[in-house]
Design a protein around this motif. Sequence first.
Motif, PDB file in Angstrom:
ATOM      1  N   THR A  76     -11.130   3.022  11.100  1.00  0.00           N
ATOM      2  CA  THR A  76      -9.745   2.559  11.253  1.00  0.00           C
ATOM      3  C   THR A  76      -9.124   2.035   9.955  1.00  0.00           C
ATOM      4  O   THR A  76      -7.902   2.032   9.825  1.00  0.00           O
ATOM      5  CB  THR A  76      -9.664   1.455  12.322  1.00  0.00           C
ATOM      6  OG1 THR A  76     -10.674   0.475  12.078  1.00  0.00           O
ATOM      7  CG2 THR A  76      -9.882   2.035  13.710  1.00  0.00           C
ATOM      8  N   ALA A 115      -5.962  -3.424  15.230  1.00  0.00           N
ATOM      9  CA  ALA A 115      -5.196  -4.575  14.717  1.00  0.00           C
ATOM     10  C   ALA A 115      -5.213  -4.585  13.203  1.00  0.00           C
ATOM     11  O   ALA A 115      -6.113  -4.059  12.591  1.00  0.00           O
ATOM     12  CB  ALA A 115      -5.793  -5.856  15.255  1.00  0.00           C
ATOM     13  N   ALA A 169      -5.516   7.365  19.792  1.00  0.00           N
ATOM     14  CA  ALA A 169      -5.418   6.241  20.739  1.00  0.00           C
ATOM     15  C   ALA A 169      -6.138   5.020  20.186  1.00  0.00           C
ATOM     16  O   ALA A 169      -5.677   3.875  20.373  1.00  0.00           O
ATOM     17  CB  ALA A 169      -6.002   6.639  22.092  1.00  0.00           C
ATOM     18  N   GLU A 175      -3.970   3.503  17.491  1.00  0.00           N
ATOM     19  CA  GLU A 175      -2.786   2.854  18.044  1.00  0.00           C
ATOM     20  C   GLU A 175      -3.073   1.431  18.502  1.00  0.00           C
ATOM     21  O   GLU A 175      -2.166   0.618  18.637  1.00  0.00           O
ATOM     22  CB  GLU A 175      -2.243   3.675  19.216  1.00  0.00           C
ATOM     23  CG  GLU A 175      -1.548   4.952  18.771  1.00  0.00           C
ATOM     24  CD  GLU A 175      -1.119   5.803  19.939  1.00  0.00           C
ATOM     25  OE1 GLU A 175      -0.125   6.545  19.794  1.00  0.00           O
ATOM     26  OE2 GLU A 175      -1.763   5.741  21.021  1.00  0.00           O
ATOM     27  N   LYS A 176      -4.341   1.124  18.745  1.00  0.00           N
ATOM     28  CA  LYS A 176      -4.701  -0.219  19.216  1.00  0.00           C
ATOM     29  C   LYS A 176      -5.396  -1.045  18.136  1.00  0.00           C
ATOM     30  O   LYS A 176      -5.764  -2.196  18.388  1.00  0.00           O
ATOM     31  CB  LYS A 176      -5.619  -0.107  20.434  1.00  0.00           C
ATOM     32  CG  LYS A 176      -4.948   0.574  21.614  1.00  0.00           C
ATOM     33  CD  LYS A 176      -5.915   0.751  22.778  1.00  0.00           C
ATOM     34  CE  LYS A 176      -5.255   1.488  23.936  1.00  0.00           C
ATOM     35  NZ  LYS A 176      -6.206   1.749  25.064  1.00  0.00           N
ATOM     36  N   ALA A 181      -1.733  -0.112  13.742  1.00  0.00           N
ATOM     37  CA  ALA A 181      -1.249   0.082  15.114  1.00  0.00           C
ATOM     38  C   ALA A 181       0.263  -0.104  15.194  1.00  0.00           C
ATOM     39  O   ALA A 181       0.952   0.601  15.947  1.00  0.00           O
ATOM     40  CB  ALA A 181      -1.949  -0.892  16.062  1.00  0.00           C
ATOM     41  N   GLU A 182       0.789  -1.034  14.401  1.00  0.00           N
ATOM     42  CA  GLU A 182       2.224  -1.309  14.418  1.00  0.00           C
ATOM     43  C   GLU A 182       3.020  -0.167  13.788  1.00  0.00           C
ATOM     44  O   GLU A 182       4.178   0.063  14.134  1.00  0.00           O
ATOM     45  CB  GLU A 182       2.499  -2.620  13.677  1.00  0.00           C
ATOM     46  CG  GLU A 182       3.895  -3.162  13.856  1.00  0.00           C
ATOM     47  CD  GLU A 182       4.068  -4.539  13.230  1.00  0.00           C
ATOM     48  OE1 GLU A 182       5.183  -4.832  12.753  1.00  0.00           O
ATOM     49  OE2 GLU A 182       3.086  -5.309  13.194  1.00  0.00           O
ATOM     50  N   THR A 204     -13.989   0.888  14.447  1.00  0.00           N
ATOM     51  CA  THR A 204     -13.887   0.392  15.817  1.00  0.00           C
ATOM     52  C   THR A 204     -14.944   1.117  16.650  1.00  0.00           C
ATOM     53  O   THR A 204     -14.905   2.348  16.777  1.00  0.00           O
ATOM     54  CB  THR A 204     -12.491   0.651  16.409  1.00  0.00           C
ATOM     55  OG1 THR A 204     -11.510  -0.059  15.631  1.00  0.00           O
ATOM     56  CG2 THR A 204     -12.423   0.165  17.857  1.00  0.00           C
TER      57      THR A 204
END
Length: 403
Positions: free
Chosen positions: A345, A403, A397, A400-401, A94-95, A358
Motif C-alpha cells: 500500500t 489509511a 479495494a 481504497e481503505k 485512500a482519500e 496490508t
Amino acid sequence: MLKKIAIDDIRPGMYVVDSGLSWLEYPYLYMKEGMISSQITLNAIISEGYTEAVIDTELSMGAVLGGENGDEALSRDLEGLPEFFPPPPIIPVAEEMDKAKSVYSDTVRYARTLMDGVRMGKAIDLEDSSLLVEEIIGSVTRNCDALTGLSKLRTFDEYTFSHCVNVSVLSVVFGRFLGKTEDELRMLGQAGLFHDVGKQLVPSAVLNKPGRLTPEEFAVIKQHPLLGCKHLYGQDDGRRIEQAIMMGMLEHHEKFNGTGYPRGLSGDGISEMGRIIAVVDVYDALSSRRVYKAPMHPHKALGLMYSMRGKEFHPGYVERFIKCLGIYPVGSTVRLNTGHVAVVTISNPREPLHPLITVVADKAGPIVPRKLDLAGQYKVRIESTLDPLEVGIDPVAVLEKAA
C-alpha cells in the motif's frame, strides 16, 4: 529472476519465458515458453532468425547463470544511487482514490478519442491533453500511489488506450521522482499520451497481423514514432509544439546501445525525455494484461528490465525507476514467509524490499485487514508475488481503505 539474453548465449537446459511483449515491436525475441531441451532445438530457433530470448534463471537447470537472491542484489545496487525523494504525500492514498479514478477514466476516454481521430486524419487536441495532464500532476502531487496503483490494476477492453494513459501517468510519477519542474512534467505527460499515435497511421494489415512480422513489415512498424511526430508537427493550428514533447514521441524506442529505432541513436544522442518514456513504455507493456496474455508481475517486469540496464536503457534510469516504484510496486499482491497474503500500500524508496503492506488473508482465507510496516524488522518478509485474480484479492479495494 528473469533475464534477457542473446540467442548466442542460450544453452540447453535454460528455461525460456513468454514475456508478453508484442510481435509488433519485438519480432526477433523468441517467446515460446519452455525448456530448451537440446542443441537441435536451439539450432532450429537460431535458424528461424531469432536473436534474443527471456529466460528464468531459477527454472533453468543446473548452475546455468547462478548468482545470489536477485531481489537482495538489486536492493544493494540501488543503495549506491544519488538520492532524491519528492515531497511526501499530502493526503492518504485512500482519500485520493476517488479523484484518481475520475482522472484516470477521463484520460482513457480522451485517449480513445485521440486514437480514433488520428486514424481519421484529425488534429490532436493539445489544449485538452494539457488540462488532463495537469489533473494527473495534481493527483500525483497529492498522493502518487493512487494513480500508480490504478495504472496497473484497472482493466480496460482496449490495451491501446490504457497503455497510453499508463505511460503518461508513470512518466509523470517518474519525472517527479527525478525532480523535474511542473512544466517538464506536463510535457512528459503529453509525450506519454501521444507516444504511440503513429501506430494509427500504420497500415492495418501490418498493425493487426496476428503472427510474426517479416523484416519488411517490421521496417514499416519502426516508422511509427516518426509518423506520429509528423502528424503532430503538421497540425496547422498556429502554435509551436514543444521540442521536448516531439523528442519523447520520436525517441521512445531508441536504445542506449544503438539498436533501437527509428534513427538508431545511442548514448547521449538520446534526449532525457526519450530515455524516461522508453523505460516506462517497456514496463507497462510487460506488466499489462492482454486478451492473449496474463500480465507479468510488476516485480518480475522490473527485474527483467534491470538485466537490460546499460544495454537497452541508459545507466541509472531503470535503477531510479525501480527505486521510484519500489521493488514491489504499490498494488502488488504478495505472499509473506508466514504464509499470509498482503497488498503493498505504500512504497519505501529508502528500503525497497520493505514497503508498508496490508495483510488481507492467512492460510485459511480472508482476515480482518491489518497494516504492517516491513521496515525496521526482519522476521516477516515478502517471499513471492501473486496474481490477485488467482487468489481472489481486489488490490484497488484494499488501497481504497488504506489509511
